[in-house]
Every structure is written in structure tokens, then in C-alpha cells.
Design a protein around this motif. Structure first.
Motif, PDB file in Angstrom:
ATOM      1  N   MET A 215      41.377  56.826  45.359  1.00 56.19           N
ATOM      2  CA  MET A 215      40.439  56.107  44.527  1.00 56.19           C
ATOM      3  C   MET A 215      40.066  54.804  45.228  1.00 56.19           C
ATOM      4  N   PHE A 216      38.764  54.547  45.309  1.00 54.06           N
ATOM      5  CA  PHE A 216      38.300  53.311  45.919  1.00 54.06           C
ATOM      6  C   PHE A 216      38.587  52.125  45.007  1.00 54.06           C
ATOM      7  N   LYS A 217      38.801  50.988  45.654  1.00 56.14           N
ATOM      8  CA  LYS A 217      38.947  49.737  44.918  1.00 56.14           C
ATOM      9  C   LYS A 217      37.839  48.816  45.397  1.00 56.14           C
ATOM     10  N   ALA A 218      36.991  48.392  44.472  1.00 54.76           N
ATOM     11  CA  ALA A 218      35.862  47.540  44.823  1.00 54.76           C
ATOM     12  C   ALA A 218      36.094  46.130  44.313  1.00 54.76           C
ATOM     13  N   LYS A 219      35.952  45.166  45.206  1.00 46.29           N
ATOM     14  CA  LYS A 219      36.042  43.750  44.837  1.00 46.29           C
ATOM     15  C   LYS A 219      34.612  43.234  44.723  1.00 46.29           C
TER      16      LYS A 219
ATOM     17  N   ARG B 124      38.085  33.747  37.651  1.00 46.50           N
ATOM     18  CA  ARG B 124      38.870  34.635  36.787  1.00 46.50           C
ATOM     19  C   ARG B 124      38.751  36.016  37.413  1.00 46.50           C
ATOM     20  N   ILE B 125      39.838  36.740  37.491  1.00 46.58           N
ATOM     21  CA  ILE B 125      39.806  38.087  38.059  1.00 46.58           C
ATOM     22  C   ILE B 125      40.077  39.088  36.952  1.00 46.58           C
ATOM     23  N   LEU B 126      39.121  39.994  36.750  1.00 48.95           N
ATOM     24  CA  LEU B 126      39.238  41.036  35.737  1.00 48.95           C
ATOM     25  C   LEU B 126      39.382  42.374  36.454  1.00 48.95           C
ATOM     26  N   GLU B 127      40.351  43.167  36.060  1.00 50.74           N
ATOM     27  CA  GLU B 127      40.564  44.475  36.690  1.00 50.74           C
ATOM     28  C   GLU B 127      40.358  45.573  35.656  1.00 50.74           C
ATOM     29  N   PHE B 128      39.626  46.600  36.062  1.00 51.93           N
ATOM     30  CA  PHE B 128      39.362  47.723  35.177  1.00 51.93           C
ATOM     31  C   PHE B 128      38.917  48.923  36.009  1.00 51.93           C
ATOM     32  N   GLU B 129      38.887  50.099  35.382  1.00 48.31           N
ATOM     33  CA  GLU B 129      38.378  51.300  36.038  1.00 48.31           C
ATOM     34  C   GLU B 129      36.973  51.571  35.536  1.00 48.31           C
ATOM     35  N   SER B 130      36.154  52.125  36.407  1.00 46.43           N
ATOM     36  CA  SER B 130      34.780  52.445  36.044  1.00 46.43           C
ATOM     37  C   SER B 130      34.377  53.744  36.717  1.00 46.43           C
ATOM     38  N   GLN B 131      33.380  54.396  36.153  1.00 47.66           N
ATOM     39  CA  GLN B 131      32.824  55.598  36.749  1.00 47.66           C
ATOM     40  C   GLN B 131      31.463  55.260  37.346  1.00 47.66           C
TER      41      GLN B 131
ATOM     42  N   CYS C   2      36.644  54.549  40.032  1.00 46.97           N
ATOM     43  CA  CYS C   2      37.082  53.559  41.012  1.00 46.97           C
ATOM     44  C   CYS C   2      37.705  52.393  40.263  1.00 46.97           C
ATOM     45  N   GLU C   3      38.559  51.691  40.972  1.00 44.68           N
ATOM     46  CA  GLU C   3      39.144  50.473  40.424  1.00 44.68           C
ATOM     47  C   GLU C   3      38.199  49.333  40.771  1.00 44.68           C
ATOM     48  N   VAL C   4      37.959  48.465  39.803  1.00 48.74           N
ATOM     49  CA  VAL C   4      37.080  47.322  40.026  1.00 48.74           C
ATOM     50  C   VAL C   4      37.875  46.045  39.839  1.00 48.74           C
ATOM     51  N   GLU C   5      37.787  45.182  40.826  1.00 46.33           N
ATOM     52  CA  GLU C   5      38.272  43.802  40.708  1.00 46.33           C
ATOM     53  C   GLU C   5      37.026  42.962  40.582  1.00 46.33           C
ATOM     54  N   LEU C   6      36.770  42.464  39.402  1.00 44.45           N
ATOM     55  CA  LEU C   6      35.576  41.664  39.165  1.00 44.45           C
ATOM     56  C   LEU C   6      35.985  40.190  39.194  1.00 44.45           C
TER      57      LEU C   6
END
Length: 187
Positions: free
Chosen positions: A1-5, A42-49, A59-63
Motif C-alpha cells: 500500500m502506498f503512503k502519500a505525504k 498538524r499531521i492527520l493520518e487516514f486511509e483513502s481510495q 492508500c495511506e495518507v499523511e495530510l
């Protein structure tokens, strides 16, 4: 799974935190609408399609919801490290924001050499805004970037869909970059 920052940047009081909370499905901090500026990041982490990302269903998102206050400018190089994409959020009702986003583009996008599909402009209309979605007077280097109009009161599902489409573009770019890297190792 990709992780996008993904970095959320832009002028102060443009709505970055409101949009970040919405996209990450985080309960709003500012119940009652009182403005509280973000301090640093602020760093928010969540999964998205992401939409249109081929084989990657999730993918995992680090917003990274970054402060728009220039007093944190010394921290920005650290925030940019290994970012996958940049979203510039601005309020089109505030004339100075249109000029200020050129500075944000120069500092966060041009300096990293990001491709256009790794970037997104979000014209965020605050609640009660009477401004219609129309052609904004953007500089030529900004006009080539994808632009969405964001009104969370009237079209929240459209904002979510547009972000997932953008995320798909970012994931595809990351995948292509990874494949090129692997091919260079093999050859």
C-alpha cells in the motif's frame, strides 16, 4: 500500500484546517466557527481510495496541515522533505490571496520540482460567501495546475471526489517513479 505525504499550504485564514478535517473525517476543532490558527503543522493520518490509481485500491495518507503564518518559514524545508504532493488552499474572496499563492507555489512546488499532477489548487469558499465559481486571474504557471472550487456547505461530496482524483494522480506518479527507479537498478 502506498503512503502519500500531502502538504496543505496557503495563506492564513484560507480554510486549510477545515478542509483537512473534512477530508480526514476528523471532528472539527472549531465548533462555533471561531478562528484558531494552526501553530506550525498538524499531521492527520487516514486511509483513502484514490480514483484512477490502477491497482492501488487504498492508500495511506499523511495530510500535513501547515500554518500559513510566515513566522514558521524556517520549518518549511523540514515539512517539504519527502512530500508526495502539495495542495494550495486559498480564499478567492480575499484579493491578496491570489497574489500570495504565487509565493506558496515558488516556495513549495517549484523548489521541489513537483509535476503539475502532484499539485492542486483549492479555491475554498467560506460559509456565507456569495462569490460564484468563475475564472480566477491566476498567473500562467498557476493556471496550468488543477483547480477545484470548494464549498463544503453545498457540495461536500464533490470536494471529496476531487481530492480522491488528485490523490490518484499522486499515487500514479509515485508508482511510475518507483518503477523507473527499479528499472535503473536492474539495468
Amino acid at each position: 500500500m502506498f503512503k502519500a505525504k500531502i502538504l496543505f499550504i496557503g495563506p492564513t485564514e484560507s480554510g486549510k484546517t477545515v478542509v483537512a478535517n473534512f477530508l480526514s473525517d476528523t471532528a472539527p476543532e472549531n465548533v462555533g466557527g471561531e478562528y484558531r490558527p494552526t501553530q506550525g503543522v498538524r499531521i492527520l493520518e487516514f486511509e483513502s481510495q484514490p480514483e484512477g490509481s490502477g491497482d492501488y485500491a487504498k492508500c495511506e495518507v499523511e495530510l500535513w496541515d501547515c500554518s500559513g503564518d510566515f513566522k514558521f518559514e524556517s520549518c518549511w524545508p523540514a515539512l517539504m522533505k519527502e512530500s508526495s504532493g502539495v495542495v494550495i488552499i486559498f480564499n478567492p474572496d480575499v484579493p491578496s490571496h491570489l497574489k500570495e499563492i504565487e509565493t506558496w507555489h515558488s516556495m513549495f512546488i517549484s523548489s521541489q520540482g513537483l509535476q503539475d499532477n502532484q499539485c492542486l489548487l483549492v479555491a475554498h469558499h467560506k460559509p456565507g460567501s456569495e462569490v460564484e465559481d468563475g475564472r480566477l486571474p491566476l498567473a500562467s504557471h498557476l493556471a496550468r495546475l488543477p483547480l477545484i472550487y470548494c464549498n463544503l456547505e453545498e457540495e461536500p461530496e464533490e470536494v471529496g471526489r476531487a481530492f480522491r482524483k488528485y490523490l490518484g494522480n499522486v499515487i500514479n506518479t509515485m508508482s511510475e517513479s518507483r518503477e523507473q527507479e527499479e528499472m535503473s537498478i536492474i539495468t
